[in-house]
Design an enzyme around this catalytic site. Structure first.
Site, PDB file in Angstrom:
ATOM      1  N   HIS A  46      66.649  35.294  56.726  1.00  0.00           N
ATOM      2  CA  HIS A  46      65.281  35.806  56.621  1.00  0.00           C
ATOM      3  C   HIS A  46      64.761  36.323  57.969  1.00  0.00           C
ATOM      4  O   HIS A  46      63.555  36.378  58.200  1.00  0.00           O
ATOM      5  CB  HIS A  46      64.330  34.751  56.051  1.00  0.00           C
ATOM      6  N   THR A  47      65.673  36.704  58.824  1.00  0.00           N
ATOM      7  CA  THR A  47      65.305  37.339  60.088  1.00  0.00           C
ATOM      8  C   THR A  47      65.372  38.855  60.000  1.00  0.00           C
ATOM      9  O   THR A  47      64.752  39.546  60.809  1.00  0.00           O
ATOM     10  CB  THR A  47      66.246  36.870  61.214  1.00  0.00           C
ATOM     11  N   GLY A 138      74.584  35.934  41.769  1.00  0.00           N
ATOM     12  CA  GLY A 138      73.530  34.952  41.967  1.00  0.00           C
ATOM     13  C   GLY A 138      73.888  33.820  42.897  1.00  0.00           C
ATOM     14  O   GLY A 138      73.247  32.776  42.893  1.00  0.00           O
ATOM     15  N   GLY A 140      74.249  34.231  46.341  1.00  0.00           N
ATOM     16  CA  GLY A 140      73.850  34.488  47.721  1.00  0.00           C
ATOM     17  C   GLY A 140      74.941  35.124  48.552  1.00  0.00           C
ATOM     18  O   GLY A 140      74.882  35.103  49.779  1.00  0.00           O
ATOM     19  N   LEU A 141      75.937  35.729  47.904  1.00  0.00           N
ATOM     20  CA  LEU A 141      77.035  36.388  48.609  1.00  0.00           C
ATOM     21  C   LEU A 141      76.955  37.903  48.510  1.00  0.00           C
ATOM     22  O   LEU A 141      77.920  38.605  48.789  1.00  0.00           O
ATOM     23  CB  LEU A 141      78.388  35.894  48.066  1.00  0.00           C
ATOM     24  N   SER A 142      75.811  38.398  48.094  1.00  0.00           N
ATOM     25  CA  SER A 142      75.530  39.845  48.070  1.00  0.00           C
ATOM     26  C   SER A 142      76.378  40.601  47.058  1.00  0.00           C
ATOM     27  O   SER A 142      76.964  41.629  47.354  1.00  0.00           O
ATOM     28  CB  SER A 142      75.703  40.459  49.467  1.00  0.00           C
ATOM     29  N   GLU A 176      68.332  49.278  46.131  1.00  0.00           N
ATOM     30  CA  GLU A 176      67.960  47.925  45.716  1.00  0.00           C
ATOM     31  C   GLU A 176      66.462  47.699  45.808  1.00  0.00           C
ATOM     32  O   GLU A 176      65.865  47.084  44.925  1.00  0.00           O
ATOM     33  CB  GLU A 176      68.703  46.891  46.563  1.00  0.00           C
ATOM     34  N   ASP A 188      72.371  42.676  53.934  1.00  0.00           N
ATOM     35  CA  ASP A 188      73.453  42.668  52.955  1.00  0.00           C
ATOM     36  C   ASP A 188      74.225  43.985  52.956  1.00  0.00           C
ATOM     37  O   ASP A 188      75.462  44.004  52.999  1.00  0.00           O
ATOM     38  CB  ASP A 188      72.900  42.413  51.555  1.00  0.00           C
ATOM     39  N   TYR A 240      61.059  35.134  47.137  1.00  0.00           N
ATOM     40  CA  TYR A 240      61.526  35.912  48.292  1.00  0.00           C
ATOM     41  C   TYR A 240      60.407  36.820  48.795  1.00  0.00           C
ATOM     42  O   TYR A 240      60.129  36.890  49.998  1.00  0.00           O
ATOM     43  CB  TYR A 240      62.757  36.730  47.880  1.00  0.00           C
TER      44      TYR A 240
END
Length: 398
Positions: A46-47, A138, A140-142, A176, A188, A240
């Site tokens: 989240h940076t 789903g 979190g591995l893009s 996206e 990502d 998010y």
């Protein structure tokens, strides 16, 4: 780092399956096959949308897209995994928030790329696309970025477009964000496009400057375990977006363009003091950026074992300050540490998905089984795991 012979064989088998699937479904040979990987973020969560720093690397798990021209203006997308086909005219491609737009479906991650290319002024025509992916959905591995970046790479080659790699990542992100409606940052798509084998990618999300950092964990007897908690998450939901909005509010109150610009954390937190939520969100982003910078220096010096405490600190910050972990993720991280991990953290946008653990080489199954036993005792679904090898970004493979 070279892939093992069985991994090379499996990769070739997957490529041939996609080629055969295209021929069967489209009645002609594909013009080629393009591949883009999923990614793990080693550190820096989240940076990205705070103009900060990230440190991802690409996985061997990937999306493969076989593509070929059509003589009309249709885009026909087939998923071999779902055994579903979606067909739409190029002129009917509209973003998620357009009047009368239909609900988004899996194919929009691909068709949205054609919309983004056309919106940017690039000429693309009708195409057949056949896709298969080994990136868990789903987790979190893009998985979505892998689909997008493989599609962009295919369109660039099919239509002879001249687009720099970082601009390809921007187009995939545009698909996206604006077409599908998921408010993700650039991490990502940049990782799926720009990563190289045996390296992590250090990226400044403001300047878009990137550096390939060697990642020879094996040389010091370590490896990265990736464990999918099988707690699905979605970036399209409100959580998010809420975190992102909070960061923007905090930056506004602090008078900076983005939280990356905070130089005196104590002063910033004092300014935000009455709003405890903004205090926590800001503290995570500022300290996480610092952890990325420290991790880059450790990796450059080959001091990989010392990454462990940074992973632990990152997870604690995501759990307590950014509040994006869930019980399954926390249990997996705690259990990994108890069974020999030097450090562990959630990876990805949060609210489920995967963890990573820095572990002694050869202990992946031992740690994975320990987590599976802890999950069974807690009544959670069984996790899945694999060890990660830093791999190459989007490219043509046939």
């Amino acid at each position: 780092m070279n892939q093992a012979p069985d991994a090379v064989a499996e990769h070739g088998h997957r490529r041939q399956q996609v080629l055969d699937g295209f021929a069967e479904r489209c009645g002609t040979a594909a013009a080629g096959v393009w591949e883009a990987p999923g990614r793990v973020n080693l550190i820096g969560e989240h940076t990205d949308y705070n103009d900060g720093f990230v440190m991802p690397f690409a996985l061997t798990r990937s999306a493969m897209v076989a593509a070929g021209h059509r003589e009309d203006d249709r885009v026909v997308v087939t998923s071999m995994d779902l055994d579903e086909t979606v067909e739409v005219a190029l002129d009917d491609l509209v973003p998620f928030d357009a009047p009368g737009a239909r609900p988004r479906v899996w194919a929009d991650y691909l068709t949205g790329c054609l919309w983004a290319l056309r919106e940017a002024g690039h000429h693309v025509g009708g195409v057949n696309l056949v896709v298969a992916s080994t990136v868990p959905i789903g987790a979190g591995l893009s998985s979505s970025a892998a689909l997008e970046c493989a599609t962009i790479a295919a369109m660039v080659d099919l239509f002879g477009l001249e687009i720099d790699l970082i601009d390809r990542a921007h187009l995939a992100r545009r698909a996206e964000n604006a077409y599908v409606g998921a408010p993700t940052g650039l991490l990502d798509q940049a990782a799926s496009t720009l990563c190289t084998s045996s390296h992590t990618l250090f990226m400044d999300c403001r300047t878009l400057e990137t550096t390939q950092v060697p990642m020879d964990l094996a040389g010091v007897g370590l490896e990265i375990l990736v464990l999918d908690t099988n707690t699905p998450h979605s970036h399209v939901d409100g959580e998010y977006a809420a975190r992102r909005a909070a960061c923007e509010r905090a930056a506004g109150l602090l008078g900076v363009a983005a939280l990356r610009d905070v130089t005196d954390l104590d002063e910033a937190l004092a300014t935000l003091g009455p709003d405890e939520e903004l205090v926590r969100r800001t503290r995570h982003v500022v300290t996480e950026n610092q952890r990325v910078l420290e991790a880059v220096e450790l990796a450059r010096e080959g001091r990989f074992a010392e990454l462990g405490p940074l992973l632990d600190q990152s997870h604690t910050s995501m759990r307590d300050d950014f509040e994006i972990t869930v019980p399954t993720v926390d249990l997996a991280v705690e259990t990994a540490r108890e069974h020999g991990a030097l450090g562990a953290r959630m990876t990805g946008g949060g609210f489920g998905g995967c963890i990573i653990a820095l572990i002694p080489m050869g202990t992946g199954d031992q740690v994975g089984r320990a987590i599976a036993e802890a999950f069974a005792a807690a009544g959670y679904a069984a996790p899945e795991w694999f060890t990660a090898v830093p791999s190459a970004g989007a490219r043509r493979i046939a």
